[in-house]
Design an enzyme around this catalytic site. Structure first.
Site, short mmCIF file in Angstrom:
data_model
loop_
_atom_site.label_atom_id
_atom_site.label_comp_id
_atom_site.label_asym_id
_atom_site.label_seq_id
_atom_site.Cartn_x
_atom_site.Cartn_y
_atom_site.Cartn_z
N HIS A 269 0.92 -1.11 0.05
CA HIS A 269 0.10 0.01 -0.05
C HIS A 269 0.83 1.08 -0.01
CE1 HIS A 269 -3.29 2.80 0.80
NE2 HIS A 269 -4.18 1.65 0.77
N ASP A 323 -7.81 -5.39 0.37
CA ASP A 323 -8.26 -6.35 -0.51
C ASP A 323 -7.86 -7.79 -0.22
OD1 ASP A 323 -9.70 -4.58 -2.29
OD2 ASP A 323 -7.76 -4.08 -3.20
N1 ACO Z 1 4.00 -7.87 -3.89
C1 ACO Z 1 5.46 -7.78 -4.25
N2 ACO Z 1 6.30 -6.90 -4.12
C2 ACO Z 1 5.73 -5.62 -3.86
C3 ACO Z 1 4.16 -5.72 -3.81
C4 ACO Z 1 3.24 -6.64 -3.93
N3 ACO Z 1 2.08 -6.80 -3.70
N4 ACO Z 1 3.80 -4.11 -3.73
C5 ACO Z 1 4.81 -3.65 -3.74
N5 ACO Z 1 5.85 -4.42 -4.09
C6 ACO Z 1 7.30 -4.11 -4.10
C7 ACO Z 1 7.82 -3.41 -5.48
O1 ACO Z 1 8.14 -4.66 -6.25
C8 ACO Z 1 8.76 -2.56 -5.08
O2 ACO Z 1 9.92 -3.37 -5.08
P1 ACO Z 1 11.28 -2.63 -5.44
O3 ACO Z 1 11.71 -1.52 -4.95
O4 ACO Z 1 12.39 -3.83 -5.14
O5 ACO Z 1 11.31 -2.57 -6.92
C9 ACO Z 1 8.50 -1.96 -3.92
O6 ACO Z 1 7.78 -2.77 -3.22
C10 ACO Z 1 7.69 -0.70 -4.25
O7 ACO Z 1 6.59 -0.93 -5.00
P2 ACO Z 1 5.77 0.16 -5.93
O8 ACO Z 1 4.73 -0.70 -6.75
O9 ACO Z 1 6.70 1.12 -6.32
O10 ACO Z 1 4.91 0.76 -4.57
P3 ACO Z 1 3.56 1.70 -4.86
O11 ACO Z 1 3.37 2.56 -3.65
O12 ACO Z 1 3.70 2.56 -6.13
O13 ACO Z 1 2.46 0.56 -5.22
C11 ACO Z 1 0.40 -0.71 -4.84
C12 ACO Z 1 1.37 0.45 -4.15
C13 ACO Z 1 0.14 -0.29 -6.25
C14 ACO Z 1 -0.88 -0.91 -3.92
C15 ACO Z 1 1.20 -1.75 -4.75
O14 ACO Z 1 1.71 -2.61 -3.72
C16 ACO Z 1 0.72 -3.29 -5.29
O15 ACO Z 1 0.73 -3.11 -6.75
N6 ACO Z 1 -0.09 -4.36 -4.68
C17 ACO Z 1 -0.66 -5.18 -5.47
C18 ACO Z 1 -2.01 -4.81 -6.01
C19 ACO Z 1 -2.92 -4.52 -4.93
O16 ACO Z 1 -3.01 -5.07 -3.85
N7 ACO Z 1 -3.80 -3.45 -5.13
C20 ACO Z 1 -4.56 -2.83 -4.12
C21 ACO Z 1 -4.02 -1.60 -3.23
S1 ACO Z 1 -5.26 -1.25 -1.73
C22 ACO Z 1 -6.60 -0.67 -2.89
O17 ACO Z 1 -6.20 0.14 -3.87
C23 ACO Z 1 -7.79 -0.47 -2.56
#
Ligand code: ACO
Length: 389
Positions: A269, A323
């Site tokens: 998140h 979620d």
């Molecule tokens: N699984 C594995 N690794 C993850 C995850 C995940 N779910 N989320 C983030 N990371 C890692 C990324 O790979 C990245 O790693 P790195 O720095 O080594 O490259 C780091 O954490 C940062 O990730 P970002 O995607 O840049 O984080 P951001 O804050 O932009 O994204 C998000 C947040 C979009 C929610 C992300 O965690 C994600 O895609 N999660 C999965 C989808 C999800 O569950 N979405 C629902 C969110 S809650 C809502 O909207 C109601």
């Protein structure tokens, strides 16, 4: 602040995803991503989920204070009176392809309300109240109607003797829900009702800032919520748990996903660096339902995945988000997985409308800037002079 355009523009710093960039002031919702704390208008989410109802919480979010019993009764009555859809909306929905995603059906149906209520009196409190009532009342009916229509049935009418959540479950499943099912569902709506400036709420505020009608505001937010990185993740969580198949496979799945840089759905998140407080509360709802109606083996897979993920992703601040467990609750209520995100929208419409009102109260149209990285000036060539490449 007025910008002096005669001066050289300052060096612009690119902030992809607007991370950490404040673009508005808000008094609706407060998140402490380090403590894992969430408050609506100063009230803790845990207390609201335990003691409030979705319609009371909606009133709180939109008008900034808890309603008196008279105000709540009137609000509930108004919502009850506006739950029905015009036959023209129902007929339009019958023309939608039954294989289409319910979020697309909802986005189109919500936008169509602008055709029926097209006056844009965004400075008129009565117009605002009526639009709030209509949207809170009709969005659930639209979700339930599409579910029956795509099964080849006629939508069923709302029942005036049933409260908001019980009525939705009745319109969806064609049977009156058990009081525990209705109460758990209502509490799920409270948990999902608002979450500050996430992507769909930002989308709502951007659309609102043009002073368009509230139906366009909600339709644009629904479209934004649909994506798998946002509200669409709840559906993908269940698909992922189905793929994992058993708790003892959770570790292998996780290792392979991390190696392949694949995101674990329902984890991570932008705001929380600890477990999302809503995920913890949703787990208790799931357990209440399992105790009464029998266990779901997928819950064991989810818990195993969370336990395995903790040492691997926890140090990066990646934990279950809202979620991760919501789909397990909805599954137990007999709701198909492609309706999980539309149900999220039923709830979040409360937050979107609160932000619509707040945006209107101190509006300035959103118009960020960009850093141009394209070609410099080029001369147009006639077609015959252009090479293949
Ligand atoms: N699984 C594995 N690794 C993850 C995850 C995940 N779910 N989320 C983030 N990371 C890692 C990324 O790979 C990245 O790693 P790195 O720095 O080594 O490259 C780091 O954490 C940062 O990730 P970002 O995607 O840049 O984080 P951001 O804050 O932009 O994204 C998000 C947040 C979009 C929610 C992300 O965690 C994600 O895609 N999660 C999965 C989808 C999800 O569950 N979405 C629902 C969110 S809650 C809502 O909207 C109601």
């Amino acid at each position: 602040m007025k910008i002096d355009k005669s001066k050289e523009p300052a060096k612009l710093e690119l902030r992809p995803g607007l991370e950490g960039v404040p673009v508005t002031q808000s008094s609706i919702c407060d998140i402490d991503g380090i403590k894992g704390d969430l408050k609506y208008r100063g009230y803790s989410i845990a207390e609201l989920a335990q003691k409030s109802s979705f319609l009371e919480t909606t009133f709180l979010l939109i008008w900034g204070k808890l309603p008196t019993s008279k105000e709540l009764r009137e609000f509930e009555k108004e919502i009850q009176m506006h739950r029905r859809l015009s036959f023209r909306v129902r007929d339009m929905m019958k023309c939608f392809p039954e294989s289409g995603h319910p979020m697309d059906a909802l986005q189109s149906s919500a936008a169509s309300l602008g055709l029926f209520y097209s006056r844009r009196a965004t400075d008129n409190p009565k117009y605002i109240y009526d639009a709030v009532v209509r949207l809170i009342a009709k969005i659930p009916t639209m979700v339930a109607a599409f579910q029956l229509i795509r099964k080849g049935q006629d939508p069923i009418q709302p029942r005036d003797d049933l409260p908001y959540s019980a009525n939705f479950l009745y319109m969806l499943t064609e049977k009156e829900p058990d009081p525990l099912e209705a109460r758990v569902f209502d509490r799920c709506l409270i948990l999902h009702a608002e979450h500050s400036l996430n992507a769909s709420t930002f989308s709502a505020r951007v659309t609102a800032s043009t002073l368009t009608d509230p139906y366009a505001v909600i339709a644009s937010a629904v479209g934004t919520l649909a994506g798998p990185l946002h509200g669409g993740a709840n559906e993908d969580v269940i698909k992922m748990l189905e793929d994992i198949k058993s708790p003892d496979q959770a570790k292998n799945f996780l290792k392979a996903a991390i190696k392949n840089k694949q995101k674990i759905m329902g984890f991570g998140h932008r705001e929380y660096k600890v477990k999302d407080p809503r995920a913890t509360i949703l787990q208790t709802f799931a357990e209440e339902l399992f105790a009464r109606f029998g266990k779901d083996e997928m819950y064991d897979i989810a818990k195993a995945l969370e336990a395995e993920a903790s040492p691997m992703l926890g140090p990066k601040g990646i934990f279950p988000n809202v979620d991760f467990y919501s789909g397990l609750v909805y599954r137990k209520l007999g709701i198909p997985k492609d309706l999980f995100t539309p149900i999220f929208a039923i709830s979040r419409v409360a937050g979107w409308l609160a932000h619509w009102r707040e945006q209107l109260s101190a509006n300035r149209i959103f118009r960020p800037t960009q850093i141009y990285i394209g070609e410099g000036e080029r001369t147009w060539k006639p077609l015959e002079d252009r090479s293949i490449n």
